[in-house]
Design an enzyme around this catalytic site. Sequence first.
Site, short mmCIF file in Angstrom:
data_model
loop_
_atom_site.label_atom_id
_atom_site.label_comp_id
_atom_site.label_asym_id
_atom_site.label_seq_id
_atom_site.Cartn_x
_atom_site.Cartn_y
_atom_site.Cartn_z
N ARG A 71 8.38 -18.97 -3.78
CA ARG A 71 9.83 -19.14 -3.86
C ARG A 71 10.07 -19.70 -5.26
NH1 ARG A 71 11.21 -18.67 1.71
NH2 ARG A 71 9.72 -19.62 3.11
N ARG A 120 0.84 -1.22 0.00
CA ARG A 120 0.00 0.00 0.00
C ARG A 120 0.88 1.27 0.00
NH1 ARG A 120 -1.83 2.79 4.64
NH2 ARG A 120 -3.84 3.86 4.45
N ALA A 121 1.91 1.23 0.84
CA ALA A 121 2.77 2.41 0.95
C ALA A 121 3.51 2.68 -0.36
CB ALA A 121 3.76 2.21 2.09
N ARG A 151 2.67 -30.06 33.77
CA ARG A 151 3.40 -30.66 32.65
C ARG A 151 4.59 -29.81 32.18
NH1 ARG A 151 -1.85 -32.90 29.35
NH2 ARG A 151 -1.62 -35.04 30.04
N ARG A 176 0.50 -22.33 28.60
CA ARG A 176 0.82 -22.25 30.03
C ARG A 176 -0.39 -22.65 30.90
NH1 ARG A 176 4.35 -20.03 33.50
NH2 ARG A 176 5.63 -19.09 31.91
N GLY A 185 12.83 -11.50 2.05
CA GLY A 185 13.98 -11.70 2.94
C GLY A 185 15.29 -11.82 2.15
N ASP A 199 11.36 -13.72 10.40
CA ASP A 199 12.53 -14.25 11.10
C ASP A 199 13.41 -13.20 11.78
OD1 ASP A 199 11.69 -16.69 10.26
OD2 ASP A 199 13.26 -17.00 8.79
N THR A 214 10.05 -10.49 6.41
CA THR A 214 10.19 -11.87 6.90
C THR A 214 9.94 -11.88 8.40
OG1 THR A 214 11.76 -13.65 7.42
CG2 THR A 214 12.72 -11.53 6.93
N ALA A 219 9.47 -18.55 29.62
CA ALA A 219 10.03 -19.90 29.41
C ALA A 219 11.13 -20.20 30.41
CB ALA A 219 10.59 -19.99 27.99
O1 F6P Z 1 11.53 -17.43 6.45
C1 F6P Z 1 10.32 -17.39 7.07
C2 F6P Z 1 9.88 -18.77 7.48
O2 F6P Z 1 8.61 -18.65 8.05
C3 F6P Z 1 10.83 -19.52 8.38
O3 F6P Z 1 10.74 -19.13 9.71
C4 F6P Z 1 10.40 -20.94 8.13
O4 F6P Z 1 11.40 -21.85 8.41
C5 F6P Z 1 10.10 -20.94 6.67
O5 F6P Z 1 9.76 -19.61 6.34
C6 F6P Z 1 9.01 -21.87 6.24
O6 F6P Z 1 8.88 -21.78 4.86
P1 F6P Z 1 7.70 -22.45 4.03
O7 F6P Z 1 6.44 -21.69 4.31
O8 F6P Z 1 8.11 -22.33 2.62
O9 F6P Z 1 7.57 -23.85 4.52
#
Ligand code: F6P
Length: 327
Positions: free
Chosen positions: A76, A25-26, A167, A159, A106, A132, A130, A191
């Site tokens: 991809r 959008r931007a 557990r 939790r 990414g 990640d 991404t 955690a």
């Molecule tokens: O890079 C983003 C990510 O969500 C990773 O954290 C994960 O390992 C990967 O993509 C999963 O990719 P896909 O959706 O192609 O299985």
Amino acid sequence: MNEKIKRIAVFTSGGDAPGMNAGIRAVVRACVYHQREIYGIFRGYEGMIDNDIVKMDARSVSNIVQRGGTILKSARSDKFRTTEGRKLAFDNLKERGIDALVAIGGNGTFTGLHLFYKEFGIPYICLPGTIDNDLPGMDYTIGYDTATNTAVEAIDKIRDTALSHNRLFFIEVMGRHSGYIAVNSGIAGGAVAIVIPETETPIDELIAKIDVGAKNNKKSSLVVVAEGGKSGSVWKIAKQVRKKAPYYDIKVTILGHLQRGGAPTYFDRVLASRLGVSAVEGLLEGISDVMIGIKDNKIVHVPFSEVDNKRHEIDEEALQLAKILSI
Ligand code: F6P
């Protein structure tokens, strides 16, 4: 302003991330604002090769700022890794007179664009999209904040049930080579231990940590594990712990792709909006062949050499914080 750039195309590539729509959008609105034509390419590099390209305007991106996923879809692409694939993509862009590209993706997306630029000279700027948060040179990637919030919400729910049954839960979060989601969802979710790809976590040390908690009267424990860690899958880790510490009632939960969906947080929407507008303005000012990001709240342009084969290191302070809080 670079008057040579008249037509810009935007696309999303690689794993989707919440906030990509706000970024699209931007980009679209900044192009309209600066009186440039804007095109959308569907399915990333795949759509570039298949000529799946449409003209967009300010209204093409109405009502998407709040939506997860990407209206342009993502993929991809193996074909783009080939010289023939990239030549086809270039011919399609040329036919439409597209002068410059803005991508949201990414590491892989940036790598593809850098190569494409070297071969065909089309200026581009890449936005870090991404979950990640694995891109060096900047503080946050688009989608990371939302994904971490989603993980925390899930951890809080786990939790409740963990406590009801006394557990020990192993919860796997995403982050192929990066422990960012794990570390920060682990801290926020309380955690007892966090397993990340960046560091070794010997099983005996992990058990010792869980045991300390149990001796300190913890009734339940959560261990957050990033996928792709050196110690193997979450199942493997849980199995090893079960073998050596059979006194625990162990369960495993994999959060998986639910972390990639959902409405982006305000943070991701604003981040994507700032980066999208700055990318278009950057291209018009002659900037190219970079990933755009925000560091210390300022726009930065990160060259490929600073990202290629480099990691976005996890703060030692965050690791120490997790250690102190988990006793
Ligand atoms: O890079 C983003 C990510 O969500 C990773 O954290 C994960 O390992 C990967 O993509 C999963 O990719 P896909 O959706 O192609 O299985």
